[in-house]
Write an enzyme that holds these catalytic residues in place. Structure first.
Site: not given
Lengths: 214, 221
Positions: A118, A121-123
Protein backbone atom coordinates in the site's frame (compact mmCIF):
# COMPACT_ATOMS: atom_id res chain seq x y z
CA UNK A 1 21.67 -7.82 -10.28
CA UNK A 2 21.60 -7.92 -6.48
CA UNK A 3 24.50 -5.49 -6.40
CA UNK A 4 22.69 -3.05 -8.65
CA UNK A 5 19.55 -3.11 -6.52
CA UNK A 6 21.39 -2.63 -3.26
CA UNK A 7 23.07 0.36 -4.83
CA UNK A 8 19.58 1.79 -5.37
CA UNK A 9 18.94 1.86 -1.62
CA UNK A 10 21.17 4.41 0.09
CA UNK A 11 21.05 4.67 3.87
CA UNK A 12 18.57 7.14 5.29
CA UNK A 13 19.88 8.55 8.56
CA UNK A 14 16.79 10.43 9.70
CA UNK A 15 14.61 7.33 9.51
CA UNK A 16 16.94 5.53 11.90
CA UNK A 17 15.88 7.83 14.70
CA UNK A 18 15.16 6.15 18.02
CA UNK A 19 13.28 7.78 20.84
CA UNK A 20 15.11 8.52 24.06
CA UNK A 21 13.63 7.09 27.27
CA UNK A 22 12.34 10.56 28.17
CA UNK A 23 10.64 10.93 24.79
CA UNK A 24 8.97 7.56 25.14
CA UNK A 25 7.78 8.48 28.61
CA UNK A 26 6.31 11.74 27.31
CA UNK A 27 4.52 9.85 24.57
CA UNK A 28 3.09 7.33 27.04
CA UNK A 29 1.87 10.16 29.24
CA UNK A 30 0.27 11.91 26.25
CA UNK A 31 -1.66 8.73 25.37
CA UNK A 32 -2.75 8.18 28.99
CA UNK A 33 -4.12 11.73 29.19
CA UNK A 34 -5.96 11.37 25.91
CA UNK A 35 -7.48 8.07 26.98
CA UNK A 36 -8.55 9.60 30.29
CA UNK A 37 -10.15 12.61 28.62
CA UNK A 38 -12.02 10.45 26.10
CA UNK A 39 -13.13 8.07 28.84
CA UNK A 40 -14.38 10.85 31.11
CA UNK A 41 -16.28 12.39 28.18
CA UNK A 42 -17.97 9.06 27.59
CA UNK A 43 -16.47 8.67 24.10
CA UNK A 44 -14.72 5.39 24.86
CA UNK A 45 -14.73 2.86 27.66
CA UNK A 46 -11.74 1.02 29.03
CA UNK A 47 -13.49 -2.32 28.56
CA UNK A 48 -14.04 -1.65 24.86
CA UNK A 49 -10.43 -0.59 24.38
CA UNK A 50 -9.23 -3.73 26.14
CA UNK A 51 -11.43 -5.85 23.88
CA UNK A 52 -9.97 -4.26 20.73
CA UNK A 53 -6.42 -4.89 21.92
CA UNK A 54 -7.25 -8.48 22.77
CA UNK A 55 -8.78 -9.15 19.34
CA UNK A 56 -5.74 -7.84 17.47
CA UNK A 57 -3.21 -9.35 19.80
CA UNK A 58 -4.82 -12.78 20.25
CA UNK A 59 -7.46 -13.57 17.61
CA UNK A 60 -6.43 -12.06 14.30
CA UNK A 61 -3.06 -12.93 12.84
CA UNK A 62 -1.27 -14.74 10.04
CA UNK A 63 -2.44 -18.12 11.34
CA UNK A 64 -5.83 -17.34 9.80
CA UNK A 65 -4.30 -16.70 6.41
CA UNK A 66 -2.16 -19.83 6.75
CA UNK A 67 -5.32 -21.89 7.22
CA UNK A 68 -6.78 -20.41 4.03
CA UNK A 69 -3.59 -21.21 2.10
CA UNK A 70 -3.31 -24.78 3.42
CA UNK A 71 -6.95 -25.46 2.58
CA UNK A 72 -6.39 -24.23 -0.98
CA UNK A 73 -3.38 -26.54 -1.29
CA UNK A 74 -5.27 -29.67 -0.23
CA UNK A 75 -8.69 -28.93 -1.70
CA UNK A 76 -8.73 -28.04 -5.40
CA UNK A 77 -12.41 -27.04 -5.36
CA UNK A 78 -11.68 -24.64 -2.48
CA UNK A 79 -8.71 -23.20 -4.38
CA UNK A 80 -11.00 -22.49 -7.33
CA UNK A 81 -13.58 -20.81 -5.11
CA UNK A 82 -10.83 -18.79 -3.39
CA UNK A 83 -9.47 -17.44 -6.67
CA UNK A 84 -12.98 -16.74 -8.00
CA UNK A 85 -14.44 -15.05 -4.89
CA UNK A 86 -11.93 -14.74 -2.08
CA UNK A 87 -14.20 -12.85 0.34
CA UNK A 88 -16.76 -15.66 0.24
CA UNK A 89 -14.21 -18.49 0.34
CA UNK A 90 -12.36 -16.94 3.29
CA UNK A 91 -15.68 -16.48 5.06
CA UNK A 92 -16.20 -20.26 4.77
CA UNK A 93 -13.33 -20.63 7.26
CA UNK A 94 -14.90 -18.01 9.53
CA UNK A 95 -12.65 -15.05 8.69
CA UNK A 96 -13.74 -11.61 7.56
CA UNK A 97 -14.56 -8.13 8.77
CA UNK A 98 -12.75 -4.84 9.15
CA UNK A 99 -10.06 -4.34 6.48
CA UNK A 100 -11.05 -7.59 4.78
CA UNK A 101 -14.50 -6.69 3.46
CA UNK A 102 -13.49 -7.15 -0.19
CA UNK A 103 -10.76 -9.78 -0.61
CA UNK A 104 -8.83 -10.84 -3.69
CA UNK A 105 -6.35 -13.73 -3.68
CA UNK A 106 -3.51 -13.77 -6.22
CA UNK A 107 -1.64 -16.99 -6.88
CA UNK A 108 2.10 -17.44 -7.14
CA UNK A 109 3.28 -20.00 -9.68
CA UNK A 110 6.58 -21.16 -11.16
CA UNK A 111 6.41 -18.21 -13.58
CA UNK A 112 4.50 -15.46 -11.72
CA UNK A 113 5.40 -13.82 -8.38
CA UNK A 114 2.90 -11.49 -6.71
CA UNK A 115 3.70 -8.89 -4.02
CA UNK A 116 1.19 -6.82 -2.02
CA UNK A 117 1.74 -3.26 -0.84
CA UNK A 118 0.00 0.00 0.00
CA UNK A 119 2.03 2.95 -1.23
CA UNK A 120 -0.43 5.60 0.10
CA UNK A 121 -0.85 4.36 3.67
CA UNK A 122 -0.89 0.89 5.21
CA UNK A 123 -3.84 -1.10 3.77
CA UNK A 124 -3.47 -4.75 4.71
CA UNK A 125 -5.88 -7.69 5.09
CA UNK A 126 -6.38 -7.61 8.87
CA UNK A 127 -8.76 -10.58 9.26
CA UNK A 128 -6.31 -13.02 7.65
CA UNK A 129 -2.92 -11.49 8.49
CA UNK A 130 -3.56 -9.35 11.59
CA UNK A 131 -2.02 -5.90 11.88
CA UNK A 132 0.82 -5.17 9.44
CA UNK A 133 4.48 -5.33 10.48
CA UNK A 134 6.30 -1.99 10.86
CA UNK A 135 8.34 -2.40 7.68
CA UNK A 136 5.14 -2.71 5.62
CA UNK A 137 3.98 0.70 6.90
CA UNK A 138 7.29 2.54 6.65
CA UNK A 139 8.59 4.66 3.76
CA UNK A 140 11.35 2.31 2.46
CA UNK A 141 8.90 -0.47 1.53
CA UNK A 142 5.97 1.74 0.52
CA UNK A 143 8.11 3.84 -1.85
CA UNK A 144 10.46 1.35 -3.48
CA UNK A 145 8.13 -1.65 -3.82
CA UNK A 146 6.43 0.16 -6.70
CA UNK A 147 9.54 1.03 -8.69
CA UNK A 148 12.04 -1.65 -7.64
CA UNK A 149 10.19 -4.73 -6.34
CA UNK A 150 13.02 -7.07 -7.26
CA UNK A 151 15.50 -4.98 -5.29
CA UNK A 152 13.20 -4.95 -2.25
CA UNK A 153 12.85 -8.74 -2.45
CA UNK A 154 16.63 -9.06 -2.35
CA UNK A 155 16.52 -7.29 1.02
CA UNK A 156 14.20 -10.06 2.19
CA UNK A 157 16.69 -12.62 0.90
CA UNK A 158 14.71 -13.55 -2.18
CA UNK A 159 16.38 -13.17 -5.55
CA UNK A 160 14.02 -13.86 -8.44
CA UNK A 161 15.18 -15.11 -11.80
CA UNK A 162 14.65 -12.68 -14.70
CA UNK A 163 12.34 -15.23 -16.33
CA UNK A 164 9.78 -14.82 -13.52
CA UNK A 165 7.10 -12.18 -14.01
CA UNK A 166 6.72 -9.86 -11.00
CA UNK A 167 3.30 -8.36 -10.27
CA UNK A 168 2.96 -5.70 -7.58
CA UNK A 169 -0.52 -5.06 -6.16
CA UNK A 170 -0.90 -1.54 -4.78
CA UNK A 171 -3.91 -1.52 -2.41
CA UNK A 172 -5.29 1.90 -3.31
CA UNK A 173 -8.97 1.08 -2.67
CA UNK A 174 -10.78 -1.10 -0.09
CA UNK A 175 -9.84 -4.29 -1.93
CA UNK A 176 -7.43 -6.30 0.21
CA UNK A 177 -4.97 -8.72 -1.35
CA UNK A 178 -3.59 -12.02 -0.10
CA UNK A 179 -0.92 -14.00 -1.93
CA UNK A 180 -1.47 -17.73 -2.32
CA UNK A 181 2.13 -18.94 -2.18
CA UNK A 182 3.41 -21.99 -4.04
CA UNK A 183 3.20 -25.21 -2.10
CA UNK A 184 6.78 -26.24 -1.38
CA UNK A 185 8.33 -29.42 -2.77
CA UNK A 186 8.53 -32.39 -0.45
CA UNK A 187 5.17 -31.81 1.27
CA UNK A 188 3.17 -34.37 -0.71
CA UNK A 189 2.16 -36.46 2.29
CA UNK A 190 1.58 -33.53 4.66
CA UNK A 191 -1.72 -33.06 6.46
CA UNK A 192 -3.59 -29.75 6.25
CA UNK A 193 -2.42 -28.91 9.77
CA UNK A 194 1.20 -29.65 8.95
CA UNK A 195 0.93 -27.47 5.87
CA UNK A 196 -0.64 -24.64 7.88
CA UNK A 197 2.41 -24.59 10.13
CA UNK A 198 4.69 -24.03 7.13
CA UNK A 199 2.93 -20.93 5.81
CA UNK A 200 4.60 -17.67 6.81
CA UNK A 201 3.17 -14.15 6.96
CA UNK A 202 5.82 -12.88 4.54
CA UNK A 203 4.91 -15.54 1.96
CA UNK A 204 1.30 -14.29 2.02
CA UNK A 205 2.48 -10.69 1.44
CA UNK A 206 4.71 -11.99 -1.34
CA UNK A 207 8.10 -10.96 0.03
CA UNK A 208 9.16 -14.55 0.67
CA UNK A 209 8.73 -18.06 -0.63
CA UNK A 210 8.04 -21.05 1.57
CA UNK A 211 11.07 -23.24 1.92
CA UNK A 212 10.87 -26.95 1.38
CA UNK A 213 10.85 -28.60 4.81
CA UNK A 214 13.54 -31.11 3.81
CA UNK B 1 -3.26 16.75 -2.33
CA UNK B 2 0.23 16.01 -3.60
CA UNK B 3 2.11 15.29 -0.38
CA UNK B 4 4.63 12.94 1.15
CA UNK B 5 2.15 10.14 1.89
CA UNK B 6 2.03 9.48 -1.86
CA UNK B 7 5.50 7.95 -1.88
CA UNK B 8 5.25 5.19 -4.48
CA UNK B 9 8.29 5.39 -6.75
CA UNK B 10 10.59 7.34 -4.42
CA UNK B 11 14.00 5.76 -3.86
CA UNK B 12 15.47 7.93 -1.09
CA UNK B 13 14.41 6.07 2.06
CA UNK B 14 17.03 3.35 2.29
CA UNK B 15 16.74 -0.39 2.65
CA UNK B 16 13.74 -2.22 4.06
CA UNK B 17 14.70 -3.59 7.46
CA UNK B 18 12.36 -6.26 8.74
CA UNK B 19 12.44 -6.79 12.50
CA UNK B 20 12.87 -10.41 13.46
CA UNK B 21 9.96 -11.86 15.49
CA UNK B 22 8.34 -8.43 15.60
CA UNK B 23 5.65 -8.16 18.29
CA UNK B 24 2.19 -6.85 17.32
CA UNK B 25 2.81 -3.76 19.48
CA UNK B 26 6.04 -2.18 20.73
CA UNK B 27 4.64 -0.78 23.92
CA UNK B 28 1.43 -0.30 25.85
CA UNK B 29 0.86 3.15 24.31
CA UNK B 30 0.70 1.62 20.81
CA UNK B 31 -2.00 -0.80 22.00
CA UNK B 32 -4.04 2.09 23.36
CA UNK B 33 -3.64 4.21 20.21
CA UNK B 34 -4.86 1.35 18.00
CA UNK B 35 -7.82 0.73 20.29
CA UNK B 36 -8.66 4.44 20.63
CA UNK B 37 -8.54 4.80 16.85
CA UNK B 38 -11.02 1.98 16.27
CA UNK B 39 -13.28 2.90 19.17
CA UNK B 40 -13.58 6.52 17.98
CA UNK B 41 -13.87 5.67 14.28
CA UNK B 42 -17.67 5.69 14.20
CA UNK B 43 -17.72 9.14 15.76
CA UNK B 44 -15.18 10.66 13.39
CA UNK B 45 -16.79 9.78 10.06
CA UNK B 46 -15.75 7.89 6.95
CA UNK B 47 -12.36 6.21 6.67
CA UNK B 48 -11.25 8.47 3.83
CA UNK B 49 -11.97 11.54 5.92
CA UNK B 50 -9.78 10.07 8.64
CA UNK B 51 -7.05 9.14 6.15
CA UNK B 52 -7.01 12.73 4.91
CA UNK B 53 -6.11 13.95 8.40
CA UNK B 54 -2.87 11.96 8.19
CA UNK B 55 -2.20 13.33 4.71
CA UNK B 56 -2.47 16.86 6.09
CA UNK B 57 0.39 16.40 8.53
CA UNK B 58 3.36 18.42 7.35
CA UNK B 59 5.89 16.28 5.45
CA UNK B 60 8.42 16.76 8.25
CA UNK B 61 5.94 15.52 10.85
CA UNK B 62 4.80 12.69 8.62
CA UNK B 63 8.32 11.35 8.18
CA UNK B 64 9.59 11.91 11.69
CA UNK B 65 6.57 10.45 13.52
CA UNK B 66 6.32 6.71 13.94
CA UNK B 67 3.21 5.06 12.56
CA UNK B 68 1.25 5.13 15.82
CA UNK B 69 2.44 8.65 16.59
CA UNK B 70 0.68 9.73 13.39
CA UNK B 71 -2.43 7.89 14.54
CA UNK B 72 -2.20 9.58 17.95
CA UNK B 73 -1.95 13.02 16.33
CA UNK B 74 -5.03 12.13 14.28
CA UNK B 75 -7.18 11.24 17.32
CA UNK B 76 -6.14 14.49 19.01
CA UNK B 77 -6.95 16.49 15.89
CA UNK B 78 -10.33 14.87 15.26
CA UNK B 79 -11.34 15.11 18.93
CA UNK B 80 -10.63 18.84 18.95
CA UNK B 81 -12.36 19.32 15.61
CA UNK B 82 -15.46 17.48 16.84
CA UNK B 83 -15.47 19.57 20.01
CA UNK B 84 -15.09 16.50 22.23
CA UNK B 85 -12.97 18.54 24.61
CA UNK B 86 -11.85 22.15 24.85
CA UNK B 87 -8.30 23.36 24.29
CA UNK B 88 -8.08 24.02 28.04
CA UNK B 89 -9.17 20.47 28.86
CA UNK B 90 -6.70 19.08 26.35
CA UNK B 91 -3.88 21.16 27.82
CA UNK B 92 -4.66 20.34 31.45
CA UNK B 93 -5.92 16.80 30.95
CA UNK B 94 -8.74 17.62 33.35
CA UNK B 95 -12.40 17.61 32.35
CA UNK B 96 -14.27 20.76 33.36
CA UNK B 97 -17.64 20.36 35.12
CA UNK B 98 -20.49 20.54 32.64
CA UNK B 99 -24.29 20.33 32.43
CA UNK B 100 -24.07 18.31 29.24
CA UNK B 101 -25.27 14.72 29.57
CA UNK B 102 -22.24 12.51 28.99
CA UNK B 103 -22.06 10.47 25.81
CA UNK B 104 -22.62 6.71 26.07
CA UNK B 105 -19.50 4.98 24.79
CA UNK B 106 -19.58 2.07 22.38
CA UNK B 107 -19.72 -1.20 24.37
CA UNK B 108 -17.30 -4.11 23.88
CA UNK B 109 -19.78 -6.38 22.09
CA UNK B 110 -20.83 -3.70 19.60
CA UNK B 111 -17.18 -2.94 18.91
CA UNK B 112 -16.54 -6.64 18.49
CA UNK B 113 -19.28 -6.98 15.90
CA UNK B 114 -18.02 -3.91 13.99
CA UNK B 115 -14.62 -5.59 13.76
CA UNK B 116 -16.10 -8.97 12.72
CA UNK B 117 -18.55 -7.52 10.22
CA UNK B 118 -16.48 -4.71 8.79
CA UNK B 119 -17.55 -1.66 6.86
CA UNK B 120 -17.75 -2.56 3.15
CA UNK B 121 -17.13 0.18 0.57
CA UNK B 122 -19.14 -1.70 -2.09
CA UNK B 123 -22.52 -0.15 -2.92
CA UNK B 124 -25.69 -1.37 -4.66
CA UNK B 125 -26.59 2.18 -5.64
CA UNK B 126 -24.87 4.75 -7.81
CA UNK B 127 -23.28 4.41 -11.23
CA UNK B 128 -23.47 0.68 -11.82
CA UNK B 129 -22.97 0.51 -15.63
CA UNK B 130 -19.20 0.45 -16.15
CA UNK B 131 -17.78 2.55 -19.00
CA UNK B 132 -14.84 0.17 -19.44
CA UNK B 133 -14.53 -3.57 -19.99
CA UNK B 134 -11.76 -6.02 -19.17
CA UNK B 135 -9.00 -5.62 -21.75
CA UNK B 136 -9.76 -1.96 -22.55
CA UNK B 137 -6.81 0.41 -22.73
CA UNK B 138 -7.26 3.36 -20.39
CA UNK B 139 -5.16 6.21 -19.14
CA UNK B 140 -5.15 7.54 -15.63
CA UNK B 141 -6.21 11.17 -15.79
CA UNK B 142 -3.52 13.74 -15.17
CA UNK B 143 -5.30 15.63 -12.42
CA UNK B 144 -4.09 17.07 -9.12
CA UNK B 145 -7.01 17.12 -6.68
CA UNK B 146 -6.37 19.59 -3.84
CA UNK B 147 -8.08 17.35 -1.25
CA UNK B 148 -8.11 13.63 -0.56
CA UNK B 149 -7.55 11.29 -3.49
CA UNK B 150 -6.39 7.71 -3.97
CA UNK B 151 -5.11 8.46 -7.46
CA UNK B 152 -1.38 8.05 -6.87
CA UNK B 153 0.90 10.43 -8.73
CA UNK B 154 2.95 7.68 -10.34
CA UNK B 155 0.08 6.51 -12.59
CA UNK B 156 -1.22 9.92 -13.67
CA UNK B 157 -1.05 10.25 -17.44
CA UNK B 158 0.05 6.61 -17.83
CA UNK B 159 -1.64 4.01 -19.98
CA UNK B 160 -2.83 0.69 -18.59
CA UNK B 161 -5.27 -2.11 -19.28
CA UNK B 162 -8.45 -2.94 -17.36
CA UNK B 163 -7.70 -6.21 -15.57
CA UNK B 164 -10.94 -6.70 -13.67
CA UNK B 165 -14.01 -4.91 -12.41
CA UNK B 166 -14.52 -4.83 -8.64
CA UNK B 167 -18.12 -3.58 -8.74
CA UNK B 168 -19.45 -0.25 -7.53
CA UNK B 169 -17.67 1.41 -4.59
CA UNK B 170 -17.95 4.70 -2.77
CA UNK B 171 -15.63 7.37 -4.17
CA UNK B 172 -12.97 8.54 -1.68
CA UNK B 173 -12.44 12.00 -3.19
CA UNK B 174 -16.00 13.10 -2.39
CA UNK B 175 -16.65 10.88 0.64
CA UNK B 176 -13.67 12.36 2.50
CA UNK B 177 -15.04 15.88 2.13
CA UNK B 178 -18.69 15.24 3.03
CA UNK B 179 -19.69 15.68 -0.64
CA UNK B 180 -21.51 12.37 -0.86
CA UNK B 181 -20.38 8.84 -1.58
CA UNK B 182 -20.72 9.17 -5.37
CA UNK B 183 -20.57 5.35 -5.84
CA UNK B 184 -19.04 4.30 -9.14
CA UNK B 185 -17.23 1.40 -10.84
CA UNK B 186 -13.87 0.46 -9.40
CA UNK B 187 -11.33 -1.31 -11.60
CA UNK B 188 -8.10 -3.19 -11.17
CA UNK B 189 -5.81 -1.65 -13.80
CA UNK B 190 -2.58 -3.23 -14.97
CA UNK B 191 0.37 -1.03 -15.90
CA UNK B 192 3.57 -2.36 -17.45
CA UNK B 193 6.60 -1.54 -15.31
CA UNK B 194 8.18 0.01 -18.42
CA UNK B 195 5.18 2.35 -18.86
CA UNK B 196 5.54 3.58 -15.27
CA UNK B 197 9.30 3.61 -14.81
CA UNK B 198 10.83 3.73 -18.27
CA UNK B 199 12.51 1.38 -20.66
CA UNK B 200 15.10 0.12 -18.16
CA UNK B 201 12.41 -1.53 -15.99
CA UNK B 202 12.05 -5.32 -16.38
CA UNK B 203 9.96 -5.88 -19.49
CA UNK B 204 7.78 -8.65 -18.01
CA UNK B 205 6.94 -6.92 -14.74
CA UNK B 206 3.77 -5.03 -14.03
CA UNK B 207 1.88 -3.17 -11.33
CA UNK B 208 -1.81 -3.52 -10.59
CA UNK B 209 -3.69 -0.75 -8.85
CA UNK B 210 -7.36 -0.12 -8.07
CA UNK B 211 -8.74 2.98 -9.77
CA UNK B 212 -12.23 4.48 -9.75
CA UNK B 213 -13.93 5.35 -13.02
CA UNK B 214 -13.56 9.11 -12.44
CA UNK B 215 -9.78 8.60 -12.42
CA UNK B 216 -9.80 7.07 -15.90
CA UNK B 217 -10.32 8.01 -19.51
CA UNK B 218 -10.42 5.90 -22.67
CA UNK B 219 -7.10 5.56 -24.45
CA UNK B 220 -7.36 5.39 -28.21
CA UNK B 221 -4.56 4.12 -30.37
Amino acid sequence: MAEKHQHDAPPSPYLEKRRTAAETEALEERVRRLENLLTEKGIVSKKTLDRVVSIYENDLGPLNGAKVVARAWVDEAYRQRLLADATKAIKELGFGGLQGEHMVVVENTATVHNIVACTLCSCYPWPVLGLPPTWYKNPPYRSRIAIDPRGVLVEFGLELDDSIEVRVWDSSAEIRYLVLPERPQGTEGFSEEELTALVTRDSMIGVARINSPS
Amino acid sequence: MNSIHDMGGMTCFGAVKPEEDEPVFHGEWERRVLALTLATSVLFGPLDRRRHVLEQLSPLEYLSYSYYERWLARIEHLSKEAGVFTDEEFASGVVEPSEVVPNVPIDPDTMDSIIRQGDPSGRDSGRSEPCFAVGDRVSARNINPPGHTRLVRYVRGRVGVIHRLHGTHLFPDTTAHDKGENPQPLYSVRFDATELWGSLAPIKDSLFIDLWEDYLEAENG
